[in-house]
Motif scaffolding. Structure first.
Motif, PDB file in Angstrom:
ATOM      1  N   MET A   1       0.820  -1.193   0.000  1.00 18.17           N
ATOM      2  CA  MET A   1       0.000   0.000   0.000  1.00 18.17           C
ATOM      3  C   MET A   1       0.866   1.260   0.000  1.00 18.17           C
ATOM      4  O   MET A   1       0.556   2.217  -0.694  1.00 18.17           O
ATOM      5  CB  MET A   1      -0.914  -0.009   1.227  1.00 18.17           C
ATOM      6  N   ASP A  60       2.019   1.960 -11.056  1.00 19.96           N
ATOM      7  CA  ASP A  60       1.971   2.116  -9.604  1.00 19.96           C
ATOM      8  C   ASP A  60       0.540   2.416  -9.157  1.00 19.96           C
ATOM      9  O   ASP A  60      -0.098   3.341  -9.639  1.00 19.96           O
ATOM     10  CB  ASP A  60       2.889   3.267  -9.184  1.00 19.96           C
ATOM     11  N   SER A  62      -0.063   2.441  -5.703  1.00 22.84           N
ATOM     12  CA  SER A  62       0.082   2.628  -4.258  1.00 22.84           C
ATOM     13  C   SER A  62      -0.463   3.975  -3.805  1.00 22.84           C
ATOM     14  O   SER A  62      -0.574   4.923  -4.590  1.00 22.84           O
ATOM     15  CB  SER A  62       1.559   2.519  -3.862  1.00 22.84           C
TER      16      SER A  62
END
Length: 170
Positions: A1, A60, A62
């Motif tokens: 995360m 990505d 996150s």
């Protein structure tokens, strides 16, 4: 995360490139488009935001990558706003300049075409300012924010002899 799927510098460069591309695209869309946003314009902006999201962060997904991209956009926007206020040539490039639409009761058709406006839009703006006839307008200007300013003839309004000089100092 929280761990990035791509290097931070790549997200920073991607976000900066997308910011500049969207800024340029919005600038090229014209003053009137930004000043009078319709439901269709809102839909395009929402879809545009979704379309460029992946271009900014790449693979990505996150939280950190999203926050980094958002931070880059906010910093770039603050930097452009700061430079725009302090450097007049950049302000002209980013914002444009006012465009004269009517002078001494005469519609400047060439300027209307250049700004992608039609007579109907101009006449609507005149009515919004309480003017019925084009002949009753000393000057009408498409401002940089997309609004149309109208100066009627008569009354206390002074006849503007050099509107170009007037607009440069506005």
């Amino acid at each position: 995360m929280l761990s990035l799927g791509v290097p931070a510098w790549e997200i920073i460069l991607r976000a900066a490139a997308v910011y500049l591309a969207v800024l340029l695209g919005l600038r090229l869309s014209g003053k009137r488009e930004l000043g009078q946003m319709t439901v269709f314009d809102l839909v395009v902006l929402l879809l545009l935001a979704n379309a460029v999201q992946n271009a900014m962060v790449g693979p990505d997904t996150s939280l950190t990558g999203g926050i980094l991209a958002a931070g880059v956009l906010l910093i770039l926007n603050a930097g452009v706003a700061y430079l725009r206020l302090r450097w007049r040539p950049l302000r002209r490039v980013l914002e444009g300049s006012p465009t004269l639409l009517i002078l001494h009761g005469q519609v400047l058709e060439r300027n209307l075409r250049r700004e992608s406006l039609d007579r109907e839009v101009l006449e609507t703006a005149l009515r919004e300012h309480g003017v019925v006839r084009v002949e009753d307008v000393e000057m009408a200007v498409l401002e940089i924010d997309g609004s149309i300013s109208v100066i009627p003839t008569g009354g206390t309004t002074h006849r503007i002899r050099h509107p170009v000089k007037f607009l440069r100092h506005a």
